[in-house]
Design an enzyme around this catalytic site. Sequence first.
Site, PDB file in Angstrom:
ATOM      1  N   LYS A   9       1.635 -16.652  12.160  1.00  0.00           N
ATOM      2  CA  LYS A   9       0.869 -17.675  11.438  1.00  0.00           C
ATOM      3  C   LYS A   9       1.519 -19.062  11.598  1.00  0.00           C
ATOM      4  O   LYS A   9       2.694 -19.168  11.974  1.00  0.00           O
ATOM      5  CB  LYS A   9       0.752 -17.264   9.969  1.00  0.00           C
ATOM      6  CG  LYS A   9      -0.105 -15.995   9.764  1.00  0.00           C
ATOM      7  CD  LYS A   9      -0.171 -15.612   8.295  1.00  0.00           C
ATOM      8  CE  LYS A   9      -1.101 -14.425   8.073  1.00  0.00           C
ATOM      9  NZ  LYS A   9      -1.146 -14.020   6.642  1.00  0.00           N
ATOM     10  N   TYR A  49     -11.203 -13.397   8.384  1.00  0.00           N
ATOM     11  CA  TYR A  49     -10.890 -13.098   6.979  1.00  0.00           C
ATOM     12  C   TYR A  49     -12.144 -12.936   6.127  1.00  0.00           C
ATOM     13  O   TYR A  49     -12.088 -13.164   4.923  1.00  0.00           O
ATOM     14  CB  TYR A  49     -10.000 -14.208   6.410  1.00  0.00           C
ATOM     15  CG  TYR A  49      -8.542 -14.084   6.838  1.00  0.00           C
ATOM     16  CD1 TYR A  49      -7.777 -12.966   6.477  1.00  0.00           C
ATOM     17  CD2 TYR A  49      -7.911 -15.078   7.567  1.00  0.00           C
ATOM     18  CE1 TYR A  49      -6.447 -12.846   6.854  1.00  0.00           C
ATOM     19  CE2 TYR A  49      -6.573 -14.967   7.949  1.00  0.00           C
ATOM     20  CZ  TYR A  49      -5.854 -13.847   7.579  1.00  0.00           C
ATOM     21  OH  TYR A  49      -4.519 -13.729   7.949  1.00  0.00           O
ATOM     22  N   PHE A  57      -8.532 -17.424  -3.394  1.00  0.00           N
ATOM     23  CA  PHE A  57      -7.594 -18.063  -2.470  1.00  0.00           C
ATOM     24  C   PHE A  57      -8.215 -18.332  -1.096  1.00  0.00           C
ATOM     25  O   PHE A  57      -7.531 -18.816  -0.193  1.00  0.00           O
ATOM     26  CB  PHE A  57      -6.325 -17.204  -2.318  1.00  0.00           C
ATOM     27  CG  PHE A  57      -6.572 -15.798  -1.801  1.00  0.00           C
ATOM     28  CD1 PHE A  57      -6.743 -15.549  -0.455  1.00  0.00           C
ATOM     29  CD2 PHE A  57      -6.638 -14.730  -2.686  1.00  0.00           C
ATOM     30  CE1 PHE A  57      -6.968 -14.262   0.020  1.00  0.00           C
ATOM     31  CE2 PHE A  57      -6.867 -13.432  -2.228  1.00  0.00           C
ATOM     32  CZ  PHE A  57      -7.042 -13.202  -0.859  1.00  0.00           C
ATOM     33  N   ARG A  85       2.203  -2.748  10.723  1.00  0.00           N
ATOM     34  CA  ARG A  85       2.036  -3.013   9.284  1.00  0.00           C
ATOM     35  C   ARG A  85       3.372  -2.821   8.566  1.00  0.00           C
ATOM     36  O   ARG A  85       3.751  -3.605   7.698  1.00  0.00           O
ATOM     37  CB  ARG A  85       0.993  -2.063   8.679  1.00  0.00           C
ATOM     38  CG  ARG A  85      -0.429  -2.310   9.107  1.00  0.00           C
ATOM     39  CD  ARG A  85      -1.041  -3.568   8.551  1.00  0.00           C
ATOM     40  NE  ARG A  85      -1.193  -3.550   7.105  1.00  0.00           N
ATOM     41  CZ  ARG A  85      -1.782  -4.532   6.432  1.00  0.00           C
ATOM     42  NH1 ARG A  85      -2.256  -5.621   7.067  1.00  0.00           N
ATOM     43  NH2 ARG A  85      -1.888  -4.476   5.125  1.00  0.00           N
ATOM     44  N   THR A  91       2.242  -7.488   1.728  1.00  0.00           N
ATOM     45  CA  THR A  91       1.531  -8.778   1.773  1.00  0.00           C
ATOM     46  C   THR A  91       2.273  -9.839   0.959  1.00  0.00           C
ATOM     47  O   THR A  91       2.447 -10.972   1.408  1.00  0.00           O
ATOM     48  CB  THR A  91       0.100  -8.591   1.219  1.00  0.00           C
ATOM     49  OG1 THR A  91      -0.545  -7.569   1.981  1.00  0.00           O
ATOM     50  CG2 THR A  91      -0.698  -9.885   1.310  1.00  0.00           C
ATOM     51  N   ARG A 102       8.374 -10.013   6.753  1.00  0.00           N
ATOM     52  CA  ARG A 102       8.142 -10.796   5.524  1.00  0.00           C
ATOM     53  C   ARG A 102       9.337 -10.694   4.581  1.00  0.00           C
ATOM     54  O   ARG A 102       9.686 -11.674   3.892  1.00  0.00           O
ATOM     55  CB  ARG A 102       6.862 -10.315   4.844  1.00  0.00           C
ATOM     56  CG  ARG A 102       5.597 -10.735   5.599  1.00  0.00           C
ATOM     57  CD  ARG A 102       4.389  -9.962   5.140  1.00  0.00           C
ATOM     58  NE  ARG A 102       3.144 -10.466   5.717  1.00  0.00           N
ATOM     59  CZ  ARG A 102       1.991  -9.799   5.661  1.00  0.00           C
ATOM     60  NH1 ARG A 102       1.918  -8.617   5.076  1.00  0.00           N
ATOM     61  NH2 ARG A 102       0.901 -10.325   6.200  1.00  0.00           N
ATOM     62  N   ASN A 112       2.972 -16.116   4.360  1.00  0.00           N
ATOM     63  CA  ASN A 112       3.666 -14.848   4.641  1.00  0.00           C
ATOM     64  C   ASN A 112       3.848 -14.530   6.128  1.00  0.00           C
ATOM     65  O   ASN A 112       3.993 -13.384   6.525  1.00  0.00           O
ATOM     66  CB  ASN A 112       3.032 -13.695   3.865  1.00  0.00           C
ATOM     67  CG  ASN A 112       1.604 -13.428   4.257  1.00  0.00           C
ATOM     68  OD1 ASN A 112       1.056 -14.107   5.121  1.00  0.00           O
ATOM     69  ND2 ASN A 112       0.990 -12.434   3.641  1.00  0.00           N
ATOM     70  N   HIS A 115       0.428 -11.652  10.536  1.00  0.00           N
ATOM     71  CA  HIS A 115      -0.737 -10.793  10.251  1.00  0.00           C
ATOM     72  C   HIS A 115      -0.700  -9.608  11.201  1.00  0.00           C
ATOM     73  O   HIS A 115      -0.324  -9.753  12.369  1.00  0.00           O
ATOM     74  CB  HIS A 115      -2.043 -11.559  10.477  1.00  0.00           C
ATOM     75  CG  HIS A 115      -3.236 -10.647  10.505  1.00  0.00           C
ATOM     76  ND1 HIS A 115      -3.873 -10.230   9.357  1.00  0.00           N
ATOM     77  CD2 HIS A 115      -3.861 -10.019  11.541  1.00  0.00           C
ATOM     78  CE1 HIS A 115      -4.848  -9.389   9.689  1.00  0.00           C
ATOM     79  NE2 HIS A 115      -4.870  -9.250  11.006  1.00  0.00           N
ATOM     80  N   GLU A 126     -10.870  -7.413  15.136  1.00  0.00           N
ATOM     81  CA  GLU A 126     -10.055  -8.628  15.213  1.00  0.00           C
ATOM     82  C   GLU A 126      -9.701  -8.974  16.668  1.00  0.00           C
ATOM     83  O   GLU A 126      -9.713 -10.147  17.044  1.00  0.00           O
ATOM     84  CB  GLU A 126      -8.782  -8.449  14.364  1.00  0.00           C
ATOM     85  CG  GLU A 126      -9.106  -8.404  12.881  1.00  0.00           C
ATOM     86  CD  GLU A 126      -7.939  -7.968  11.998  1.00  0.00           C
ATOM     87  OE1 GLU A 126      -6.827  -7.763  12.514  1.00  0.00           O
ATOM     88  OE2 GLU A 126      -8.168  -7.835  10.776  1.00  0.00           O
TER      89      GLU A 126
END
Length: 149
Positions: A9, A49, A57, A85, A91, A102, A112, A115, A126
């Site tokens: 990100k 998303y 948010f 993951r 998250t 993270r 964070n 993804h 995706e």
Amino acid sequence: MEQTYIMIKPDAVQRGLIGEIVARIEKRGLKISAMKMGFMEEDKAKEHYKEHVERPFFGALMEYVTSGPCVSMVVEGKDAISIMRKMNGATNPVDALPGTIRGDFAIETGRNVVHASDSPEAAKREIAIHFSESEIVDYAKIDEVCLYE
Ligand code: IDP
């Protein structure tokens, strides 16, 4: 073999964490099948998303993921979705264990760092949003003979 969509990100790009994150993925034994850098277009961010569109948010999330360049990858390997993951961690970074990306590099949910797709269906969807088929490179890696039984 499974493929998953990974995004480094914009906060992580600004913080100079691209190499650290890519290194973890490579060292784990997963194969990078596609990789590119750029600003995520707003329509792609919304599509990516869309399950969160009603959440309070969502506006902030759109601003965050389009605020600067991000790195997009297709990462491949046995159980790649589940492995990535777990490597990313929870998250909310407060709940992410040390040793996860993270858990080592983030503090707040809204910043964070990474993804990763959360299911085979999400991964397929995706990857199709962010990559054309011709951008995904089909190749064998020599270390596969050591990684897999
Ligand atoms: P994931 O990224 O671990 O799959 P999701 O629940 O799908 O988590 O949320 C997507 C992204 O939306 C999160 O990674 C985070 O950037 C953002 N997000 C989720 N919940 C919140 C929140 O409560 N506040 C701010 N941002 C959030």
